[in-house]
Scaffold this motif. Sequence first.
Motif, PDB file in Angstrom:
ATOM      1  N   TYR A  42       0.846  -1.206   0.000  1.00 22.27           N
ATOM      2  CA  TYR A  42       0.000   0.000   0.000  1.00 22.27           C
ATOM      3  C   TYR A  42       0.867   1.236   0.000  1.00 22.27           C
ATOM      4  N   THR A  43       0.367   2.308  -0.608  1.00 21.81           N
ATOM      5  CA  THR A  43       1.058   3.590  -0.526  1.00 21.81           C
ATOM      6  C   THR A  43       0.037   4.684  -0.221  1.00 21.81           C
ATOM      7  N   ARG A  44       0.504   5.954  -0.075  1.00 22.38           N
ATOM      8  CA  ARG A  44      -0.403   7.019   0.335  1.00 22.38           C
ATOM      9  C   ARG A  44      -1.563   7.215  -0.661  1.00 22.38           C
ATOM     10  N   PRO A  45      -2.711   7.662  -0.256  1.00 25.46           N
ATOM     11  CA  PRO A  45      -3.049   8.113   1.100  1.00 25.46           C
ATOM     12  C   PRO A  45      -3.502   6.965   2.018  1.00 25.46           C
ATOM     13  N   LYS A  46      -3.579   7.248   3.311  1.00 29.04           N
ATOM     14  CA  LYS A  46      -3.991   6.246   4.294  1.00 29.04           C
ATOM     15  C   LYS A  46      -5.412   5.774   4.052  1.00 29.04           C
ATOM     16  N   ARG A  47      -6.233   6.701   3.539  1.00 29.25           N
ATOM     17  CA  ARG A  47      -7.644   6.373   3.320  1.00 29.25           C
ATOM     18  C   ARG A  47      -8.117   7.013   2.024  1.00 29.25           C
ATOM     19  N   ILE A  48      -8.770   6.209   1.168  1.00 29.17           N
ATOM     20  CA  ILE A  48      -9.297   6.753  -0.084  1.00 29.17           C
ATOM     21  C   ILE A  48     -10.527   5.955  -0.485  1.00 29.17           C
ATOM     22  N   ASN A  49     -11.562   6.643  -0.982  1.00 26.86           N
ATOM     23  CA  ASN A  49     -12.853   6.007  -1.293  1.00 26.86           C
ATOM     24  C   ASN A  49     -13.354   5.161  -0.134  1.00 26.86           C
ATOM     25  N   ASN A  50     -13.047   5.634   1.073  1.00 25.57           N
ATOM     26  CA  ASN A  50     -13.492   4.930   2.273  1.00 25.57           C
ATOM     27  C   ASN A  50     -12.748   3.608   2.516  1.00 25.57           C
ATOM     28  N   ILE A  51     -11.632   3.408   1.804  1.00 29.19           N
ATOM     29  CA  ILE A  51     -10.844   2.176   1.973  1.00 29.19           C
ATOM     30  C   ILE A  51      -9.541   2.530   2.681  1.00 29.19           C
ATOM     31  N   SER A  52      -9.283   1.830   3.801  1.00 29.43           N
ATOM     32  CA  SER A  52      -8.105   2.145   4.607  1.00 29.43           C
ATOM     33  C   SER A  52      -6.963   1.173   4.367  1.00 29.43           C
ATOM     34  N   VAL A  53      -5.755   1.655   4.620  1.00 29.35           N
ATOM     35  CA  VAL A  53      -4.559   0.797   4.646  1.00 29.35           C
ATOM     36  C   VAL A  53      -4.638  -0.026   5.938  1.00 29.35           C
ATOM     37  N   PRO A  54      -4.269  -1.321   5.905  1.00 25.61           N
ATOM     38  CA  PRO A  54      -4.278  -2.106   7.140  1.00 25.61           C
ATOM     39  C   PRO A  54      -3.519  -1.388   8.267  1.00 25.61           C
ATOM     40  N   GLU A  55      -4.194  -1.294   9.419  1.00 23.25           N
ATOM     41  CA  GLU A  55      -3.695  -0.532  10.564  1.00 23.25           C
ATOM     42  C   GLU A  55      -2.251  -0.897  10.928  1.00 23.25           C
ATOM     43  N   ILE A  56      -1.944  -2.159  10.873  1.00 22.63           N
ATOM     44  CA  ILE A  56      -0.639  -2.651  11.347  1.00 22.63           C
ATOM     45  C   ILE A  56       0.535  -2.011  10.594  1.00 22.63           C
ATOM     46  N   LEU A  57       0.308  -1.661   9.306  1.00 18.98           N
ATOM     47  CA  LEU A  57       1.389  -1.083   8.503  1.00 18.98           C
ATOM     48  C   LEU A  57       1.702   0.355   8.931  1.00 18.98           C
ATOM     49  N   LEU A  58       0.768   0.957   9.681  1.00 23.68           N
ATOM     50  CA  LEU A  58       0.975   2.340  10.144  1.00 23.68           C
ATOM     51  C   LEU A  58       1.497   2.345  11.580  1.00 23.68           C
ATOM     52  N   SER A  59       1.639   1.164  12.181  1.00 19.82           N
ATOM     53  CA  SER A  59       1.957   1.068  13.611  1.00 19.82           C
ATOM     54  C   SER A  59       3.415   1.380  13.913  1.00 19.82           C
ATOM     55  N   GLY A  60       4.294   1.208  12.915  1.00 18.86           N
ATOM     56  CA  GLY A  60       5.717   1.426  13.168  1.00 18.86           C
ATOM     57  C   GLY A  60       6.371   0.260  13.890  1.00 18.86           C
ATOM     58  N   ASN A  61       5.603  -0.781  14.196  1.00 17.18           N
ATOM     59  CA  ASN A  61       6.152  -1.968  14.862  1.00 17.18           C
ATOM     60  C   ASN A  61       6.695  -2.946  13.808  1.00 17.18           C
ATOM     61  N   HIS A  62       8.008  -2.880  13.588  1.00 20.46           N
ATOM     62  CA  HIS A  62       8.590  -3.610  12.456  1.00 20.46           C
ATOM     63  C   HIS A  62       8.501  -5.121  12.608  1.00 20.46           C
ATOM     64  N   LYS A  63       8.580  -5.584  13.837  1.00 18.35           N
ATOM     65  CA  LYS A  63       8.478  -7.026  14.086  1.00 18.35           C
ATOM     66  C   LYS A  63       7.077  -7.520  13.728  1.00 18.35           C
ATOM     67  N   LYS A  64       6.078  -6.776  14.197  1.00 13.65           N
ATOM     68  CA  LYS A  64       4.683  -7.145  13.895  1.00 13.65           C
ATOM     69  C   LYS A  64       4.412  -7.080  12.394  1.00 13.65           C
ATOM     70  N   ILE A  65       4.934  -6.038  11.746  1.00 16.90           N
ATOM     71  CA  ILE A  65       4.747  -5.875  10.303  1.00 16.90           C
ATOM     72  C   ILE A  65       5.367  -7.053   9.554  1.00 16.90           C
ATOM     73  N   HIS A  66       6.556  -7.444   9.991  1.00 19.19           N
ATOM     74  CA  HIS A  66       7.233  -8.587   9.363  1.00 19.19           C
ATOM     75  C   HIS A  66       6.370  -9.847   9.434  1.00 19.19           C
ATOM     76  N   PHE A  67       5.820 -10.128  10.618  1.00 19.96           N
ATOM     77  CA  PHE A  67       5.009 -11.344  10.770  1.00 19.96           C
ATOM     78  C   PHE A  67       3.693 -11.242  10.015  1.00 19.96           C
ATOM     79  N   TRP A  68       3.102 -10.045   9.969  1.00 17.32           N
ATOM     80  CA  TRP A  68       1.865  -9.845   9.200  1.00 17.32           C
ATOM     81  C   TRP A  68       2.092 -10.125   7.720  1.00 17.32           C
ATOM     82  N   ARG A  69       3.206  -9.576   7.204  1.00 21.77           N
ATOM     83  CA  ARG A  69       3.518  -9.778   5.780  1.00 21.77           C
ATOM     84  C   ARG A  69       3.781 -11.242   5.465  1.00 21.77           C
TER      85      ARG A  69
END
Length: 253
Positions: free
Chosen positions: A189-216
């Motif tokens: 996903y890339t910017r914006p965070k929200r468009i046409n009422n569709i959001s980027v998965p919250e975890i990717l905005l969390s800054g928690n790299h370990k969690k992001i790694h496991f999510w991916r």
Amino acid sequence: MKKINDNALIWFQIITIFPEMFRAITDYGITKKAICNNIINIDFINPRNFSKNKYKSIDDRPYGGGPGMLMCFEPLYLSIQYAKSILKNATIIYLSPQGTVFQQSNISKLIDKKKIIFICGRYEGIDQRIIDYYVNEEWSIGDYILTGGELAAMIMIDSIARLIPGVIKKKASIKEETFSKNLLDYPNYTRPKRINNISVPEILLSGNHKKIHFWRLQQSLYKTLINRPDLLKRVLTKEEKTLLDEYKKKYDK
Ligand code: 4H6
């Protein structure tokens, strides 16, 4: 001035009756840039120029009968001799539905060859004596039939070119790719965070790299399981199994 890497130069000599088709790779994007930077070189030989027939024909009917026409031996043979006189010790590749299926893992050996002659078949194919006596490798890009070998050659050249050092800037982006890990890519996903009422998965905005790694990794595993279960034949690590089980529990019904 652009840096020129002589060591990396890979030379493709293409035997085709439709050289103009190759504008798809010579005139666009990263492959065009690689040619401009002298990292790859693409050259054409047209078998029609070697036809001794007064109508410049290069096809004939198959012995034994049957539908369709074949490319004749002689114009192809003379094209190959000419190609070999320009590119000494080149590997001669023929693209056909009968070839070994070309995969990402086959690319590095081809890069090492540095000089490659491609024969692009048209009509119903070429005289078998060319294949038996002059072709070094017969490849297929996949289990489907095309009207000619040109698109197949372009696909092979494109996939080879982008792995030549200096063609693509970021090494990481190549290493992380689908086929080196035997897993499909995770969603991006890339910017914006929200468009046409569709959001980027919250975890990717969390800054928690370990969690992001496991999510991916979890996304990759599930996508692979659904779309390409053949890639998941290997034994999963304990971590991968846990992530996959967790995903199934959450989303499968
Ligand atoms: C060689 C022999 C490659 C080349 C026959 C080429 C698929 C691939 C061709 C043919 C190709 C691949 C001519 C046979 C048209 C069918 C050109 N098709 N064909 N999968 N076509 O790599 O008729």
